[in-house]
Design an enzyme around this catalytic site. Sequence first.
Site, mmCIF file in Angstrom:
data_model
loop_
_atom_site.group_PDB
_atom_site.id
_atom_site.type_symbol
_atom_site.label_atom_id
_atom_site.label_comp_id
_atom_site.label_asym_id
_atom_site.label_seq_id
_atom_site.Cartn_x
_atom_site.Cartn_y
_atom_site.Cartn_z
ATOM 1 C CB CYS A 137 -9.209 -4.142 1.867
ATOM 2 S SG CYS A 137 -8.315 -5.409 2.789
ATOM 3 C CB THR A 142 -0.947 0.035 1.220
ATOM 4 O OG1 THR A 142 -0.162 -0.001 2.417
ATOM 5 C CG2 THR A 142 -1.898 -1.144 1.198
HETATM 6 N N1 LIG Z 1 -2.597 -4.735 1.567
HETATM 7 C C1 LIG Z 1 -3.832 -4.296 1.623
HETATM 8 O O1 LIG Z 1 -4.649 -4.587 0.754
HETATM 9 C C2 LIG Z 1 -4.299 -3.416 2.773
HETATM 10 C C3 LIG Z 1 -5.593 -2.918 2.716
HETATM 11 C C4 LIG Z 1 -6.047 -2.098 3.760
HETATM 12 C C5 LIG Z 1 -5.216 -1.830 4.823
HETATM 13 N N2 LIG Z 1 -3.961 -2.348 4.850
HETATM 14 C C6 LIG Z 1 -3.111 -2.036 5.993
HETATM 15 O O2 LIG Z 1 -2.074 -1.197 5.541
HETATM 16 C C7 LIG Z 1 -0.898 -1.445 6.304
HETATM 17 C C8 LIG Z 1 0.230 -1.786 5.338
HETATM 18 O O3 LIG Z 1 -0.134 -2.948 4.622
HETATM 19 P P1 LIG Z 1 0.732 -3.484 3.403
HETATM 20 O O4 LIG Z 1 -0.050 -4.563 2.754
HETATM 21 O O5 LIG Z 1 1.208 -2.381 2.586
HETATM 22 O O6 LIG Z 1 1.963 -4.129 4.202
HETATM 23 P P2 LIG Z 1 3.432 -4.472 3.683
HETATM 24 O O7 LIG Z 1 3.443 -4.659 2.226
HETATM 25 O O8 LIG Z 1 3.877 -5.581 4.540
HETATM 26 O O9 LIG Z 1 4.265 -3.154 4.037
HETATM 27 C C9 LIG Z 1 4.568 -2.770 5.339
HETATM 28 C C10 LIG Z 1 5.497 -1.581 5.297
HETATM 29 O O10 LIG Z 1 5.746 -1.134 6.618
HETATM 30 C C11 LIG Z 1 7.145 -1.060 6.863
HETATM 31 N N3 LIG Z 1 7.337 -1.410 8.260
HETATM 32 C C12 LIG Z 1 7.128 -2.611 8.839
HETATM 33 N N4 LIG Z 1 7.347 -2.530 10.172
HETATM 34 C C13 LIG Z 1 7.708 -1.258 10.434
HETATM 35 C C14 LIG Z 1 8.083 -0.571 11.622
HETATM 36 N N5 LIG Z 1 8.094 -1.194 12.805
HETATM 37 N N6 LIG Z 1 8.394 0.732 11.525
HETATM 38 C C15 LIG Z 1 8.377 1.377 10.330
HETATM 39 N N7 LIG Z 1 8.041 0.764 9.170
HETATM 40 C C16 LIG Z 1 7.708 -0.539 9.235
HETATM 41 C C17 LIG Z 1 7.755 -2.025 5.888
HETATM 42 O O11 LIG Z 1 9.039 -1.669 5.435
HETATM 43 P P3 LIG Z 1 10.376 -1.973 6.215
HETATM 44 O O12 LIG Z 1 10.173 -3.225 6.997
HETATM 45 O O13 LIG Z 1 11.427 -2.052 5.183
HETATM 46 O O14 LIG Z 1 10.550 -0.748 7.090
HETATM 47 C C18 LIG Z 1 6.830 -1.871 4.681
HETATM 48 O O15 LIG Z 1 7.234 -0.764 3.925
HETATM 49 C C19 LIG Z 1 -1.239 -2.579 7.246
HETATM 50 O O16 LIG Z 1 -1.588 -2.053 8.501
HETATM 51 C C20 LIG Z 1 -2.431 -3.213 6.603
HETATM 52 O O17 LIG Z 1 -3.272 -3.876 7.524
HETATM 53 C C21 LIG Z 1 -3.489 -3.122 3.829
#
Ligand SMILES: NC(=O)c1ccc[n+]([C@@H]2O[C@H](COP(=O)([O-])OP(=O)(O)OC[C@H]3O[C@@H](n4cnc5c(N)ncnc54)[C@H](OP(=O)(O)O)[C@@H]3O)[C@@H](O)[C@H]2O)c1
EC number: 1.2.1.103
Lengths: 59, 59, 347, 347, 347, 347
Positions: free
Chosen positions: D148, D16
Amino acid sequence: MSDTITAEDPLSGEEIELPADVEVGEIIDSPATGAELEVVSLDPVTLEEAPELEEDWGE
Amino acid sequence: MSDTITAEDPLSGEEIELPADVEVGEIIDSPATGAELEVVSLDPVTLEEAPELEEDWGE
Amino acid sequence: MSDQLTAGVVGGSGFTGGELLRLLDGHPNFEVEQATSRSYERKTVGHVHPNLRHLDLRFTSPEDLESVDVLFTATPHGVSMEHIDAFQDAADTVVDLSADFRLSEAAQYDEWYDGHVCPEYLEKSEYALPELNRENLPGADLIAAGGCNATATILGLKPLFDAGILAGDEQVVVDVKVGSSEGGAGASKASSHAERSGIVRPYAPTGHRHEAEIEEYLGLSVSFTVHAVDMVRGAAATCHVFPDGPVSKGDMWKAFRGSYGDEPFVRTVAGGGGVYRYPEPKSVAGTNYGEVGFEVDPGNRRLVVFSAIDNMMKGSAGQAVHAANIALGLDETAGLDFTGFHPVGSP
Amino acid sequence: MSDQLTAGVVGGSGFTGGELLRLLDGHPNFEVEQATSRSYERKTVGHVHPNLRHLDLRFTSPEDLESVDVLFTATPHGVSMEHIDAFQDAADTVVDLSADFRLSEAAQYDEWYDGHVCPEYLEKSEYALPELNRENLPGADLIAAGGCNATATILGLKPLFDAGILAGDEQVVVDVKVGSSEGGAGASKASSHAERSGIVRPYAPTGHRHEAEIEEYLGLSVSFTVHAVDMVRGAAATCHVFPDGPVSKGDMWKAFRGSYGDEPFVRTVAGGGGVYRYPEPKSVAGTNYGEVGFEVDPGNRRLVVFSAIDNMMKGSAGQAVHAANIALGLDETAGLDFTGFHPVGSP
Amino acid sequence: MSDQLTAGVVGGSGFTGGELLRLLDGHPNFEVEQATSRSYERKTVGHVHPNLRHLDLRFTSPEDLESVDVLFTATPHGVSMEHIDAFQDAADTVVDLSADFRLSEAAQYDEWYDGHVCPEYLEKSEYALPELNRENLPGADLIAAGGCNATATILGLKPLFDAGILAGDEQVVVDVKVGSSEGGAGASKASSHAERSGIVRPYAPTGHRHEAEIEEYLGLSVSFTVHAVDMVRGAAATCHVFPDGPVSKGDMWKAFRGSYGDEPFVRTVAGGGGVYRYPEPKSVAGTNYGEVGFEVDPGNRRLVVFSAIDNMMKGSAGQAVHAANIALGLDETAGLDFTGFHPVGSP
Amino acid sequence: MSDQLTAGVVGGSGFTGGELLRLLDGHPNFEVEQATSRSYERKTVGHVHPNLRHLDLRFTSPEDLESVDVLFTATPHGVSMEHIDAFQDAADTVVDLSADFRLSEAAQYDEWYDGHVCPEYLEKSEYALPELNRENLPGADLIAAGGCNATATILGLKPLFDAGILAGDEQVVVDVKVGSSEGGAGASKASSHAERSGIVRPYAPTGHRHEAEIEEYLGLSVSFTVHAVDMVRGAAATCHVFPDGPVSKGDMWKAFRGSYGDEPFVRTVAGGGGVYRYPEPKSVAGTNYGEVGFEVDPGNRRLVVFSAIDNMMKGSAGQAVHAANIALGLDETAGLDFTGFHPVGSP
Ligand SMILES: NC(=O)c1ccc[n+]([C@@H]2O[C@H](COP(=O)([O-])OP(=O)(O)OC[C@H]3O[C@@H](n4cnc5c(N)ncnc54)[C@H](OP(=O)(O)O)[C@@H]3O)[C@@H](O)[C@H]2O)c1
Ligand SMILES: NC(=O)c1ccc[n+]([C@@H]2O[C@H](COP(=O)([O-])OP(=O)(O)OC[C@H]3O[C@@H](n4cnc5c(N)ncnc54)[C@H](OP(=O)(O)O)[C@@H]3O)[C@@H](O)[C@H]2O)c1
Ligand SMILES: NC(=O)c1ccc[n+]([C@@H]2O[C@H](COP(=O)([O-])OP(=O)(O)OC[C@H]3O[C@@H](n4cnc5c(N)ncnc54)[C@H](OP(=O)(O)O)[C@@H]3O)[C@@H](O)[C@H]2O)c1
Ligand SMILES: NC(=O)c1ccc[n+]([C@@H]2O[C@H](COP(=O)([O-])OP(=O)(O)OC[C@H]3O[C@@H](n4cnc5c(N)ncnc54)[C@H](OP(=O)(O)O)[C@@H]3O)[C@@H](O)[C@H]2O)c1
Ligand SMILES: [Zn+2]
Ligand SMILES: [Zn+2]
């Protein structure tokens, strides 16, 4: 095949086979249900459903 | 764009545009609902939901 | 010439026709006046193309062409050559997406197609691919958009000609992988989901017509084979090139930068880290970009050139709009600025 | 407030986060100042997101936040609540994509998550979904983008509440189908291509956390089950609704028109002809649109409501930008005008 | 009766007809004498089914039926009822895969289909599903294989009836996801690869004909909705069940063990670890197995029952052979011992 | 030697290890005594391989090998060479699926791998591919199953050598397309569903290690490039061959019939009608068959040879069992008679 003993699956009630050397506290999966079971006592071996291993499963 | 006239979509109640030369009996789809509509009268143009065209749709 | 132009699309219910409508709808300088379809006459454009449900437009018959500034024709091979006079009556600028005006001589149509009915147009038409023919596009009145597989191949190999690495008599094998949208919107057993999913299917083992186009524009006779694979959009050409002398990675970077350093729609991707190290159709899906790249195989004295495009965009509708922009003196990239998705399955 | 604003993305290497960067890059009013990643620090954004290779931007550490007008935070659940003070120091407007500020009471976090470390923010935050909460967004300084699956469900069912067809104590089964991008960018065996291709996998048979969110915003306790299917982007919710009295198709059209007639990003699709007769994730892939629709099953006195979104867009990043637009007084649809493709495989 | 029997397949060029030919070819007790096709008459069976290239068999006309011990008929709805006399002339045992003999009363055909031309056969025919009707199959001369979606649903819900958890008047929502082979071998725009890839398409929102079959055999009126998803083989039914009183996981295990403990082709999968925790079409693809499982949702007093089959096997051809084995006194599992693959994409 | 033999699988939790277990379970002459895994020790085999849930077998440590008649080792490159003594202590016949014993000289391992720790075994080991080496397999005690891409290539090109069309110094380009199961069961970002779906990804543009194997067994240095495409099982090699003199279709048929006329597991498919006209991975998915075929391109004096296998079967586990059958004097095709599906998505 290694030695096995039998025990009752606590979920399905089915007789299942386990390695003969299971230990109390061991988590082992059931061939009947696939579930993770905990060995709670030996002689006879008694099993309980293991607390959910909150494995991340892809959400 | 060709000439158009407006009519009311019988399903959604929305104003929709139709080609100016629609005829009674013609089946035409609605830009509002996508549904197939039958022109039941002209002047003003009145529409009704067309009987389901039992199109095979992949079952 | 005003900045607001009218446009029409013949074959608007087809795959590339729908893509044209989408691009024209989002284009700052065009207003779509007409989209034709014989099978869907009077139906809304959104009936066929669910992404265009917001358009207040109905298909009309190709027999009743309206007068527009530019007419895009996206019909099967053979249709445009029959109707070219009507098309040119309707518009000062005609951009045709079929093969009908891509080659320069009637004899080529005799060899590769079923002949030509108006060979006199062949000399007048301009090949749309701007990376090859930009200078001849301004003011052109008949433009022929390139074939998708030919476009991918030409984009990949052109720098080797520009840099003198290839002269035209070398051995070049081009192994292409394409998605199902290349086949157009028609239904057939071979293209049904059950039969076409998960395939690596040699659909043109030899004798693909795009060989003629590549030969025409690069002066190179290629060994050409096309496979259908499980994606909808996308064409990827892998060119196995055997140059006469040794060529280094540096030579190749120089060649690609030389040819494409200023091109707005070509990106060179050759090695590096991460998941996406070479050109891939996924990386350009939905965009007008072509990704090109290479690897050097010293053991076999081979160059491997990769090229990936979206067949619906750089390989047809996008290329057509790009060429029209240039022909009409508009901003070259107008309406084509979408940069693609990540992640993306198989758009 | 000037029309040109600066923006940052925490979690820019995630799915995202990458989508946010893409949207902000194409947005007329935003300039991206920073994208954070711990694992890819100092790498270019294009290393991770091949569609953003043109961006001249490198990931930096989330420890060193730059001051921006709006900060988007796209980190896993639990991270934002720990860092909210730093986030608010860095930006007047924070839009968080995680679940950390969606619910209004600490007790809900105890029940559905692992508690909350700064419950005092729960009251202050605004739910991002404009179709539900537009009036409270202008000027909001902490915005929580919806989940979502919750978004898909809420969009589908809201018209039934607006029109009085549902009051909140009815039986509603919500059967959801989602793509692999919902899982984020991490790698696991269950999400490897070989194990995840071609599946219909019950991944949350019961007890999905989005139940809490739906209950919070609709006042409805739903029977919720989520399946993973073979697509990358997309969430489709099928709501089986058992209203107290008879409801006609006309009632339903009226309800949906009433709720969404003026909404720029919601489309009602309910029957009709052609291939795409009901909401489908494919039809909205890559866009900020939600498609909603319905069918009436008189025999079972059931309403079936369908809702389809792109989880990366309307289900997260697109919704976040939409809310930010409103919060900051920009054109509501700025940067979100992409209308989607046809044909398209599984974007 | 000798152990070596002759068999014929009417509709041998179709999807389920091809599956029958494959199963009969690998069956220890059957010799295939004839496969009919009107469109592919005189072509080899391998022309249509590449996996059967080794068979020395050509399609013949359904007008010239040979005399065999058992005749499998795999034609579209309506064909078998017209030709049933010819079929029974040709073979003592007829196993029909269509819906023509599944229901017991002509009125049901009036309501759900287009009537029936030989209702006198409806009482005589036996439903093929052995888990439901094993005792009536030995010696049966007209056997009606169940519908794929009905089979999946019935297998999932039957234990709840056997154990008294359901009586027949409860609320049950069945949300089904199916692959493209359910549509058969014909080509259409909706089923072309480009249009059907990556979908979650509500193709039977309400009013699916299999409701009649489920009601007939379980005595339960279900709320039934079918979605097409991106796989070729497979049907997965998710049944949301609202029982009158509380039901525990242990009750459910007992019910499923009671019903299926001795069944050779049904496997209960309900939770546990690893990637495959509940029934999935992938796990049974290519096999005659049905996987069933469940989860208990105490909050909503709901049971979620999952059932997954391969529509070409347990959902049609496999079920037909299974029933024929029983009818003819053969080993019940003969020819059906394939256990499936891992990993597997989407067979 | 009795007809009932015991077998063990080292690396039983991997993809090829699971396939071996599946094949041995269905094999008339083998009884599986042991399957090893370090990560899944004491878990049931069905925990990892859902198709083997019926097996009453748990993984044990590779440190405690039981004595068996034949031991299959399916571990990553480098493991078998370290443990070969223990393996040979445990079994008279060892069939290794890795690259550790495929080449004949230590120098090749220095060039293509990371050297070899027990080069003295290299001469003693026998290459498993029966079409190449059948005569040396009976009684062999160390058998090295071929690499999947090498197997596909060798199968395709061998007839040209047998028939004298190729001598070994010709130009041959091999362009390979493979599925995700080739990468084994481990998880990585590049192989996650979201990143790997819908791809045509050049994953080994040059320098693939299987070049060494092809050179070893055909005496031909090939120009080799491998692409990952969207399927799980399958490897397809397209060989572009430039022979010294003219070669007709008749010559090619003669060559292929000459080489494979009596082979139980090789099928020549070259043109003809229907959907499946050339070799395709789909047509052989799940089987031990290799499909080979060709087309002649007179214009470019090129032969195009196609070869398709299932990498998990003919490309590894199936080939291993085939070789073991021959080594142990069993029926050559025992346990390998599955002929594949139609239709099938992407198994
Ligand atoms: N995917 C979806 O369809 C969706 C839909 C609605 C809501 N969401 C929500 O959006 C959020 C992100 O989802 P995503 O799917 O994009 O996840 P993702 O692909 O796993 O990305 C997570 C991001 O957060 C960073 N991160 C992880 N731990 C961290 C920390 N402790 N401090 C700072 N940065 C950190 C990671 O990069 P680094 O580890 O390199 O720092 C990465 O850039 C989640 O809360 C999820 O529930 C996702
Ligand atoms: N698909 C690609 O990737 C691609 C790439 C490069 C070039 N091209 C070329 O672009 C052209 C269109 O391809 P496509 O894939 O879009 O095909 P398509 O999906 O089959 O669409 C063809 C369109 O032409 C119309 N049409 C057919 N015959 C016609 C006639 N005699 N007069 C007027 N209209 C006619 C059809 O609509 P009605 O029948 O309803 O009138 C339809 O709208 C072809 O020449 C193709 O080779 C395609
Ligand atoms: N596909 C499934 O998953 C599934 C599951 C359960 C039940 N079924 C049922 O099984 C039956 C066959 O389904 P399918 O998917 O195999 O369909 P299909 O692929 O369309 O095959 C139909 C076959 O019937 C033949 N046929 C059509 N009309 C005929 C006629 N009038 N007389 C004689 N032969 C005729 C066709 O060949 P020619 O036209 O060349 O003669 C073809 O071989 C249908 O009743 C279907 O409802 C299918
Ligand atoms: N996949 C194919 O298509 C294919 C085709 C031809 C040849 N091969 C070759 O076959 C071999 C296996 O490939 P694969 O795809 O099955 O790999 P895989 O799925 O990664 O499986 C590897 C197996 O080896 C075990 N293992 C790993 N390291 C070990 C060690 N040090 N000692 C003992 N066991 C170890 C693993 O289990 P634990 O870690 O739990 O012990 C696992 O069971 C490789 O050499 C590969 O090159 C594969
Ligand atoms: Zn896929
Ligand atoms: Zn697919």
